[in-house]
Design an enzyme around this catalytic site. Sequence first.
Site, PDB file in Angstrom:
ATOM      1  CE1 TYR A   1      -3.664   2.541   1.223  1.00  0.00           C
ATOM      2  CE2 TYR A   1      -2.000   3.247   2.803  1.00  0.00           C
ATOM      3  CZ  TYR A   1      -3.206   3.454   2.162  1.00  0.00           C
ATOM      4  OH  TYR A   1      -3.953   4.570   2.459  1.00  0.00           O
TER       5      TYR A   1
ATOM      6  CE  LYS B   1      -3.350   5.286  -1.055  1.00  0.00           C
ATOM      7  NZ  LYS B   1      -4.454   5.946  -1.753  1.00  0.00           N
TER       8      LYS B   1
HETATM    9  N1  LIG Z   1      -8.614   6.150   6.452  1.00  0.00           N
HETATM   10  C1  LIG Z   1      -7.353   6.505   6.577  1.00  0.00           C
HETATM   11  O1  LIG Z   1      -6.795   6.517   7.702  1.00  0.00           O
HETATM   12  C2  LIG Z   1      -6.562   6.945   5.377  1.00  0.00           C
HETATM   13  C3  LIG Z   1      -5.285   7.475   5.599  1.00  0.00           C
HETATM   14  C4  LIG Z   1      -4.528   7.891   4.523  1.00  0.00           C
HETATM   15  C5  LIG Z   1      -5.026   7.776   3.247  1.00  0.00           C
HETATM   16  N2  LIG Z   1      -6.258   7.260   3.026  1.00  0.00           N
HETATM   17  C6  LIG Z   1      -6.694   7.163   1.623  1.00  0.00           C
HETATM   18  O2  LIG Z   1      -7.901   7.876   1.442  1.00  0.00           O
HETATM   19  C7  LIG Z   1      -8.704   7.222   0.445  1.00  0.00           C
HETATM   20  C8  LIG Z   1     -10.077   6.909   1.041  1.00  0.00           C
HETATM   21  O3  LIG Z   1      -9.885   6.083   2.173  1.00  0.00           O
HETATM   22  P1  LIG Z   1     -11.059   5.667   3.172  1.00  0.00           P
HETATM   23  O4  LIG Z   1     -10.477   5.634   4.518  1.00  0.00           O
HETATM   24  O5  LIG Z   1     -12.262   6.460   2.899  1.00  0.00           O
HETATM   25  O6  LIG Z   1     -11.268   4.139   2.692  1.00  0.00           O
HETATM   26  P2  LIG Z   1     -12.540   3.205   2.722  1.00  0.00           P
HETATM   27  O7  LIG Z   1     -12.018   1.821   2.624  1.00  0.00           O
HETATM   28  O8  LIG Z   1     -13.422   3.545   3.874  1.00  0.00           O
HETATM   29  O9  LIG Z   1     -13.304   3.606   1.374  1.00  0.00           O
HETATM   30  C9  LIG Z   1     -12.703   3.358   0.129  1.00  0.00           C
HETATM   31  C10 LIG Z   1     -13.759   3.314  -0.950  1.00  0.00           C
HETATM   32  O10 LIG Z   1     -13.091   2.982  -2.176  1.00  0.00           O
HETATM   33  C11 LIG Z   1     -13.841   1.976  -2.839  1.00  0.00           C
HETATM   34  N3  LIG Z   1     -12.990   1.126  -3.655  1.00  0.00           N
HETATM   35  C12 LIG Z   1     -11.991   0.309  -3.228  1.00  0.00           C
HETATM   36  N4  LIG Z   1     -11.489  -0.394  -4.258  1.00  0.00           N
HETATM   37  C13 LIG Z   1     -12.192  -0.025  -5.365  1.00  0.00           C
HETATM   38  C14 LIG Z   1     -12.163  -0.422  -6.727  1.00  0.00           C
HETATM   39  N5  LIG Z   1     -11.313  -1.357  -7.158  1.00  0.00           N
HETATM   40  N6  LIG Z   1     -13.016   0.158  -7.582  1.00  0.00           N
HETATM   41  C15 LIG Z   1     -13.900   1.092  -7.164  1.00  0.00           C
HETATM   42  N7  LIG Z   1     -13.977   1.503  -5.875  1.00  0.00           N
HETATM   43  C16 LIG Z   1     -13.142   0.949  -4.989  1.00  0.00           C
HETATM   44  C17 LIG Z   1     -14.471   1.165  -1.711  1.00  0.00           C
HETATM   45  O11 LIG Z   1     -15.582   0.409  -2.167  1.00  0.00           O
HETATM   46  C18 LIG Z   1     -14.817   2.245  -0.696  1.00  0.00           C
HETATM   47  O12 LIG Z   1     -16.115   2.764  -0.896  1.00  0.00           O
HETATM   48  C19 LIG Z   1      -7.941   5.968   0.034  1.00  0.00           C
HETATM   49  O13 LIG Z   1      -7.212   6.225  -1.144  1.00  0.00           O
HETATM   50  C20 LIG Z   1      -6.988   5.745   1.189  1.00  0.00           C
HETATM   51  O14 LIG Z   1      -5.830   5.064   0.784  1.00  0.00           O
HETATM   52  C21 LIG Z   1      -7.045   6.836   4.057  1.00  0.00           C
END
Ligand SMILES: NC(=O)c1ccc[n+]([C@@H]2O[C@H](COP(=O)([O-])OP(=O)(O)OC[C@H]3O[C@@H](n4cnc5c(N)ncnc54)[C@H](O)[C@@H]3O)[C@@H](O)[C@H]2O)c1
Length: 235
Positions: free
Chosen positions: A141, A145
Amino acid sequence: MTGAGRGIGAAVARLLVDRGAAVCVVDRSMSQLELWGNAPVARVAEDLSAVPSACRVVEAAERELGGVDVLVHAAGVLKRTPFFEVDVENWELHLRTNLRSTFFLAQECARVMRRQGTGGRIVALASDAWWTGGYDGSLAYAASKGGVVTLVRGIARELAPLRITVNAIVPGLVDTEMLRGQLSPVALARQAAAIPWQRPADPSEIARVVEFVVSDAAEYMTGAVFNVSGGLLTY
Ligand SMILES: NC(=O)c1ccc[n+]([C@@H]2O[C@H](COP(=O)([O-])OP(=O)(O)OC[C@H]3O[C@@H](n4cnc5c(N)ncnc54)[C@H](O)[C@@H]3O)[C@@H](O)[C@H]2O)c1
């Protein structure tokens, strides 16, 4: 707006809809988009880990909305796996879903924006892991990123002549399924304790930064990496 079915993507899409934007919400399946109920948004279900999906998503968004001015790519996957258990499937899941999709969505949206001739905004969600290398089984991951940040910097230069800004948002810990779904309570507490602000972000706090980055006020900001981590990272 990808990843709009829950978490950060849902919060960003909700804020943009509240501000009066015409929004196309994208996620893996229609059932993933159920929270949108009867809301006045266009909906597209595509698995973004497959390459042709970028083309289909942008075509559908353009058709439904009459154009594309902004891409916010929040769909992403994190499947925590210990270093010695990372296999090719796990590696590719992260690289396809998080990194390759960023390139091809940006390329497709930029084609539309170039045709429109009115500039645009591209925002990709990276992660603090791009900088730290990740903790608790998130190496593939983190690598994906890191690639997102590299892409954002390069694409920003490519698209500046078209007045399309390209930026990365780097959250630290955000209170979503992705954070809570796979960490033990002990690991979660350890990670949270490292945040100077003393708590994970609410998704709405990330959404407000995205709102700024896509606004006219951020016209001159491109190729930037917005650290929104409550002091977890300092750069
Ligand atoms: N939550 C955290 O702590 C955090 C921290 C840093 C970065 N991020 C990044 O922020 C973004 C959102 O994260 P989040 O916490 O809301 O995650 P989450 O898992 O709650 O939501 C992610 C969404 O992306 C969709 N998704 C995943 N794979 C997919 C695919 N192949 N095709 C279409 N849709 C797809 C999922 O169905 C989900 O609705 C991500 O890129 C994540 O890497 C999150």
